[in-house]
Design an enzyme around this catalytic site. Structure first.
Site, short mmCIF file in Angstrom:
data_model
loop_
_atom_site.label_atom_id
_atom_site.label_comp_id
_atom_site.label_asym_id
_atom_site.label_seq_id
_atom_site.Cartn_x
_atom_site.Cartn_y
_atom_site.Cartn_z
N GLU A 67 0.42 -1.36 0.11
CA GLU A 67 0.19 0.21 -0.07
C GLU A 67 0.40 1.26 -0.22
O GLU A 67 0.49 2.48 -0.87
CB GLU A 67 -0.97 0.03 1.03
CG GLU A 67 -1.80 -1.00 1.29
CD GLU A 67 -1.76 -2.57 1.76
OE1 GLU A 67 -0.33 -2.57 1.75
OE2 GLU A 67 -2.71 -2.68 2.10
N PHE A 129 -12.01 -7.82 12.90
CA PHE A 129 -10.69 -8.11 12.49
C PHE A 129 -10.28 -7.31 11.43
O PHE A 129 -11.12 -6.29 10.56
CB PHE A 129 -11.41 -9.17 11.81
CG PHE A 129 -10.30 -10.00 11.50
CD1 PHE A 129 -8.92 -10.72 11.37
CD2 PHE A 129 -10.44 -10.13 9.67
CE1 PHE A 129 -8.55 -11.15 10.64
CE2 PHE A 129 -9.73 -10.62 8.78
CZ PHE A 129 -7.90 -10.74 9.33
N GLN A 130 -9.08 -6.97 11.80
CA GLN A 130 -8.57 -5.92 10.59
C GLN A 130 -9.02 -4.00 10.99
O GLN A 130 -9.38 -3.69 10.61
CB GLN A 130 -8.95 -5.71 9.68
CG GLN A 130 -8.24 -7.26 8.99
CD GLN A 130 -7.82 -7.97 7.52
OE1 GLN A 130 -8.32 -7.08 6.76
NE2 GLN A 130 -6.20 -8.22 7.51
N LYS A 179 -17.98 -1.50 5.71
CA LYS A 179 -17.85 -2.63 4.73
C LYS A 179 -19.72 -2.46 4.31
O LYS A 179 -20.02 -2.66 3.62
CB LYS A 179 -17.83 -3.91 5.00
CG LYS A 179 -18.12 -4.81 3.88
CD LYS A 179 -16.92 -6.20 4.34
CE LYS A 179 -17.26 -6.99 3.06
NZ LYS A 179 -16.67 -8.26 3.60
N MET A 488 23.86 10.16 3.58
CA MET A 488 22.99 11.06 4.35
C MET A 488 23.42 11.07 5.81
O MET A 488 24.17 11.75 6.86
CB MET A 488 21.75 11.59 3.90
CG MET A 488 21.36 13.52 4.80
SD MET A 488 22.34 14.98 3.84
CE MET A 488 21.90 15.14 2.48
#
Ligand code: TPP
Ligand code: MG
Lengths: 576, 172
Positions: A67, A129-130, A179, A488
């Site tokens: 993602e 869940f999630q 959902k 760096m």
């Protein structure tokens, strides 16, 4: 309104588009209404109904392999296209994986629409869940965010989200989509108007302040323009060119403002800031009138505020009033869209004295203190590599970078003459940004050469997106500036931690060429500096994606530099 | 310096969260926040008493609040003539012997006794900050068992002339 008229109006409104749709269909239809032709994302449980509609509707969707890749690609797309980048992810881990990109877009003012799936409304708050509280998590790093609780809100929320993301000071907007809301059915009627009484950005400058600025220019002897990303975001580059040239005022840019004014113009002094050009920093330091257009006086730009432009009257044009006076006291505040302010400034016929002495003074700085590096006859100097890239792309490529030394060398040595050809992570300094951002940039401009200049460390943060190049034969050219280190970080450890290189040197590295091979992408490794140009030329001419692994001088430092806590007048590593 | 700022905001879920989060991450010190709906149920009014170091910080508080999409209007009303009120519930140790003494003491403050227990009384007082402070100070020697205070909530006065001599009306 008479009864009849009212009824008639209602009927008309009802006729228009009153169609029954599921929430997911509404989301996609809203994207169509907003002219979105590409989305970047990754599916998962909570967002499956929407992915089902993506399947049915055939809207263009680019599947990232992480993602984070999707959201940085959306950022790159947004920066180059000027349109909102759209990113769609599932709930929980899918959504938390885009947090870095959201923060990056927030601080660099990039318009993004992020749609995150969410667990169903009846289980929100139960650690389902999630489930992750994305509205809570992203509250401080979005321009605004929404959680849709009722399918009927979708058209309005989508309309508002695009409006908020793309107007005023652009920024990311997150829409959290439970959902069940995405499967519920309602009537779709895309609103034509926006009602957001709490969001009314000021885009027209106050005439009195414009007058003041004109008067200040008249009085000034040593004026300088500081051009920031606001010029690019407002599409005001040609207005800036007119302004600078008719008033004969030199232009300094910020890191993110590169390309807002052609660097090959005589009036251009280049980038200012921590690794900016000596002349650019000294111009700010010695100026008596500093005209900031669309920059936010970030600390990497200003250095120590106590030493910043001590003798200057400060004028600041910014569409975000909160930026004016935030870090620097401002004498002439102009809350406005940068382009609009420049247009109005350009209507004025004010004369000025040409600032001849000032220009001569700055030219002598440029002559005496140019960028510099020393060849060692053995290794490929990274600065040289960037000069080669500039030459071999005729300065016309869209260039993205990751974060680190290679980013600063690119900013210093690639000369940007066009707006929106430069994509980098400025405010957040997000490693892993550059490569996926190049993917988004390539989708925005399929016909342009896109070069991703990436560090050997940063590349390893998002290299999984090689899959996109392979899958779509996307012709992004990846240039790894390989110094076998977190360059760096190593530089700072050398300068400020007595060369204690704590975890900044890579004991081993992957074989980047074999890695490219695994994705069926041609790879070129260059160790011999004499071969650099030819290999680069050959690779850049190839049609599809190419990966270059350029082995550069390992302990090279970026100079000149304003050390932390120092002012513009205290640059170190200036050409001896 | 202490400033009183009011904001009208959309009465939607999470707005208070947005505002307090903003204050915390920008390091603005809040002395108190009060929230309640206005005459329009879709709009709430928040009153903040903030402690800022200088004008720049104050300017930032106001501008950052204004940037919030759910914030409709922000006003720094510190310099204005305002009516600002707090409410406090003060549970004081009290015996039947000194109850009337406490009552006498409370009466110029128009504080009322709202609960009486065996060894305590609870007083309710409303007024501006100083008035509430003053009563609490007076009650301290008796022993304060519990104290619950709201923050300030404030409105601008409607007419200037009337309130010029009476910047804060101390005791109503
Ligand atoms: C996500 C993230 N983690 C850590 C850092 C701190 N950091 C800044 S530059 C840098 C080194 C980058 O190394 P490399 O990608 O090889 O680029 P180089 O500086 O060598 O050109 C690091 C670790 C960062 N900017 N971003
Ligand atoms: Mg490196």
């Amino acid at each position: 309104m008479s009864m009849d008229l009212e009824v008639e109006a209602k009927m008309q409104a009802a006729e228009q588009t009153d169609t029954q749709m599921s929430g997911s269909q509404m989301i996609l239809q809203s994207l169509v209404e907003e002219g979105v032709d590409i989305i970047f994302g990754y599916p998962g449980g909570a967002i499956l109904p929407t992915y089902d509609e993506i399947y049915k509707k055939g809207i263009r969707h680019i599947l990232a392999r992480h993602e984070q890749g999707a959201i940085h690609a959306a950022e790159g797309y947004a920066r180059v296209s000027g349109k909102a980048g759209v990113c769609i992810v599932t709930s929980g881990p899918g959504a938390t994986n885009v947090v870095t990109g959201i923060a990056d877009a927030m601080i660099d003012s990039l318009p993004l629409i992020v749609i995150s799936g969410q667990v169903a409304t009846n289980v929100i708050g139960t650690d389902a869940f999630q489930e992750a509280d994305m509205v809570g998590i992203t509250m401080p790093i979005t321009k605004h965010n929404f959680q849709i609780r009722d399918v009927q809100e979708i058209p309005t929320v989508m309309k508002q989200a695009f409006h908020i993301a793309t107007t005023g000071r652009p920024g990311p907007v997150l829409i959290d989509l439970p959902k069940d809301v995405s499967t519920n059915v309602g009537t779709f009627n895309y609103p034509k108007h926006i009602e957001l009484p709490g969001y009314q950005p000021t885009v027209q400058p106050n005439r009195l302040q414009i007058k003041k600025l004109n008067a200040a220019i008249k009085e000034a002897k040593r004026p300088v323009i500081l051009a920031g990303a606001g010029v690019l975001l407002s599409g005001g580059s040609s207005e800036l060119a007119t302004f600078a040239k008719t008033r004969n005022i030199p232009v300094v840019t910020t890191l993110l403002g590169l390309g807002s004014f052609p660097e090959s113009e005589e009036l251009s002094l280049g980038m200012a800031g921590m690794h900016g050009l000596y002349t650019a920093n000294m111009a700010l330091h010695e100026s008596d009138l500093l005209i900031n257009i669309g920059a936010r006086f970030d600390d990497r730009l200003t250095g120590n505020l106590d030493h910043f432009a001590p003798n200057a009257t400060i004028a600041h044009v910014d569409v975000d009033p909160a930026e004016i006076g935030k870090n620097i006291d401002t004498d002439i505040p102009i809350v406005s869209d940068a382009k609009r302010a420049l247009e109005i400034l350009n209507t004025s016929k004010e004369e000025n004295d040409g600032f001849t002495a000032w220009h001569e003074h700055l030219t002598s700085y440029q002559k005496e203190n140019p960028l510099w590096y020393e060849e060692d006859g053995e290794t490929l100097k990274p600065q040289k590599l960037l000069e080669l890239i500039y030459e071999e792309t005729n300065g016309e490529a869209i260039v993205t970078t990751d974060v680190g030394q290679h980013q600063m060398w690119t900013a210093q040595y690639y000369q940007f003459d066009e707006p929106d050809h430069w994509v980098t992570s400025g405010g957040l300094g997000t490693m892993g940004f550059g490569f996926p951002a190049a993917i988004g940039a390539q989708f925005a401009k399929p016909d342009k050469a896109v070069v991703a200049v990436i560090g050997d460390a940063g590349f390893q943060m998002t290299l999984q997106e090689l899959s996109i190049l392979q899958e779509l034969n996307l012709p992004v050219k990846i240039v790894i500036v390989n110094n076998a280190s977190l360059g760096m970080v190593r530089q700072w450890q050398q300068l400020f931690y007595e060369e204690r290189y704590s975890h900044s040197l890579f004991p081993i590295q992957p074989d980047f060429i074999k890695l490219a091979e695994a994705y069926n992408i041609p790879g070129f490794k260059v160790e011999n500096p004499d071969e650099a140009r030819d290999v680069l030329k050959k690779g850049l001419e190839m049609d599809g994606p190419v990966l270059f692994d350029f082995r550069v001088t390992s302990l090279e430092n970026v100079y000149p530099m304003i050390a932390p806590g120092k002012g513009h007048q205290e640059m170190e590593g200036v050409k001896p | 310096m202490i400033r009183t700022i009011t904001a009208t905001v959309n009465n939607s879920s999470g707005v208070l969260n947005r505002i307090t989060g903003l204050f915390a991450r920008r390091q603005f010190n809040i002395e108190s926040i009060t929230v309640g709906v206005t005459e329009n149920p879709e709009i709430s009014r928040m009153t903040f008493v903030v402690n800022v170091d200088n004008d720049r910080a104050l300017d930032q508080v106001i501008k950052q609040l204004n940037k919030q999409v759910d914030v409709l209007k922000v006003r720094d009303i510190s310099g204005d003539t305002i009516v600002a009120r707090e409410l406090a519930l003060i549970k004081v140790v009290s015996t039947p012997q000194n109850r009337s003494e406490i009552e006498t003491l409370a009466s110029p403050f128009r504080a009322s006794i709202v609960d009486v227990g065996r060894d305590s009384v609870t007083l309710q007082v409303t007024g501006d900050h100083q008035k509430v402070e003053a009563l609490i100070d007076l009650l301290k020697p008796y022993g304060i068992k519990e104290l619950a205070r709201t923050g300030a909530t404030a409105l601008k006065r409607s007419s200037k002339s009337q309130s010029q001599e009476l910047k804060y009306s101390f005791i109503q």
